[in-house]
Design a protein around this motif. Structure first.
Motif, PDB file in Angstrom:
ATOM      1  N   UNK A  76     -11.423   1.989  -4.491  1.00  0.00           N
ATOM      2  CA  UNK A  76     -12.921   1.170  -3.922  1.00  0.00           C
ATOM      3  C   UNK A  76     -12.385  -0.190  -3.410  1.00  0.00           C
ATOM      4  N   UNK A  77     -11.178  -0.275  -3.293  1.00  0.00           N
ATOM      5  CA  UNK A  77     -10.929  -1.780  -2.805  1.00  0.00           C
ATOM      6  C   UNK A  77     -10.822  -2.015  -1.231  1.00  0.00           C
ATOM      7  N   UNK A  78     -10.673  -0.729  -0.760  1.00  0.00           N
ATOM      8  CA  UNK A  78     -10.729  -1.191   0.846  1.00  0.00           C
ATOM      9  C   UNK A  78     -11.684   0.258   1.291  1.00  0.00           C
ATOM     10  N   UNK A  79     -12.050  -0.096   2.512  1.00  0.00           N
ATOM     11  CA  UNK A  79     -12.882   0.750   3.219  1.00  0.00           C
ATOM     12  C   UNK A  79     -12.019   1.892   4.004  1.00  0.00           C
ATOM     13  N   UNK A  80     -10.924   1.279   4.653  1.00  0.00           N
ATOM     14  CA  UNK A  80     -10.316   2.301   5.749  1.00  0.00           C
ATOM     15  C   UNK A  80      -8.949   1.840   5.861  1.00  0.00           C
ATOM     16  N   UNK A  81      -8.136   3.029   6.122  1.00  0.00           N
ATOM     17  CA  UNK A  81      -6.767   2.743   6.228  1.00  0.00           C
ATOM     18  C   UNK A  81      -6.642   3.825   7.487  1.00  0.00           C
ATOM     19  N   UNK A 118       3.427  -2.749  -0.492  1.00  0.00           N
ATOM     20  CA  UNK A 118       3.718  -4.224  -0.942  1.00  0.00           C
ATOM     21  C   UNK A 118       2.681  -5.113  -0.376  1.00  0.00           C
ATOM     22  N   UNK A 119       2.238  -5.126   0.595  1.00  0.00           N
ATOM     23  CA  UNK A 119       1.316  -5.810   1.140  1.00  0.00           C
ATOM     24  C   UNK A 119      -0.127  -5.830   0.409  1.00  0.00           C
ATOM     25  N   UNK A 120      -0.504  -4.457   0.093  1.00  0.00           N
ATOM     26  CA  UNK A 120      -1.660  -4.540  -0.531  1.00  0.00           C
ATOM     27  C   UNK A 120      -1.440  -4.918  -1.945  1.00  0.00           C
ATOM     28  N   UNK A 121      -0.495  -4.915  -2.490  1.00  0.00           N
ATOM     29  CA  UNK A 121      -0.341  -5.303  -3.988  1.00  0.00           C
ATOM     30  C   UNK A 121       0.064  -6.782  -3.855  1.00  0.00           C
ATOM     31  N   UNK A 122       0.430  -7.438  -2.689  1.00  0.00           N
ATOM     32  CA  UNK A 122       0.335  -8.858  -2.908  1.00  0.00           C
ATOM     33  C   UNK A 122      -1.052  -9.226  -2.557  1.00  0.00           C
ATOM     34  N   UNK A 123      -1.897  -8.511  -1.723  1.00  0.00           N
ATOM     35  CA  UNK A 123      -3.207  -8.973  -1.724  1.00  0.00           C
ATOM     36  C   UNK A 123      -3.914  -8.983  -2.800  1.00  0.00           C
TER      37      UNK A 123
END
Length: 133
Positions: A76-81, A118-123
């Motif tokens: 639910x945390x992001x709409x689109x990849x 990693x970027x998503x985890x940092x966010x």
């Protein structure tokens, strides 16, 4: 090559791509085939071809009569990849755009799948909103 052959080849390519990517657009295939979308639309109109009918034919012939579900994420945390595979490096992601529910949008020029994770985890750590379940 004359325009008739270019449009015919583009239409056949669109029908082939639909078999593996039901959500593709004719505009994307036109860009890939170096065909103008407006010219392609006029050509299709003169011959009675339509994207809607092409998709219905693919659903009937290749998807067993069941329209594939639209692509969605389970988080639910992001709409689109929207990853795009780079031809030079099979395992790199290029041209990614990630839009989070908060409205934050980031673009990744080039990264490995692990780099994106990693970027998503940092966010997640920075913003406090879960990004990955």
């Amino acid at each position: 090559m004359d325009l008739e052959n270019r449009f015919r080849r583009t239409w056949k390519r669109f029908q082939e791509v639909l078999k593996t990517d039901y959500n593709c657009s004719l505009a994307d295939v036109c860009r890939e085939q170096h065909t103008t979308f407006g010219g392609m639309s006029s050509w299709m109109s003169r011959r009675g071809y339509s994207v809607k009918q092409a998709k219905a034919d693919v659903v009937r012939d290749y998807y067993g009569g069941v329209e594939p579900s639209p692509l969605s994420t389970t988080s639910p945390a992001f709409t689109q990849i929207a990853p795009a595979m780079s031809s030079e490096e099979e395992f790199s992601l290029a041209g990614n755009t990630i839009t989070f529910n908060s409205g934050t949008t980031i673009s990744v020029k080039r990264a490995t799948p692990g780099g994106v994770i990693k970027m998503l985890l940092d966010y997640e750590r920075k913003e406090g909103d879960p990004c990955i379940l």
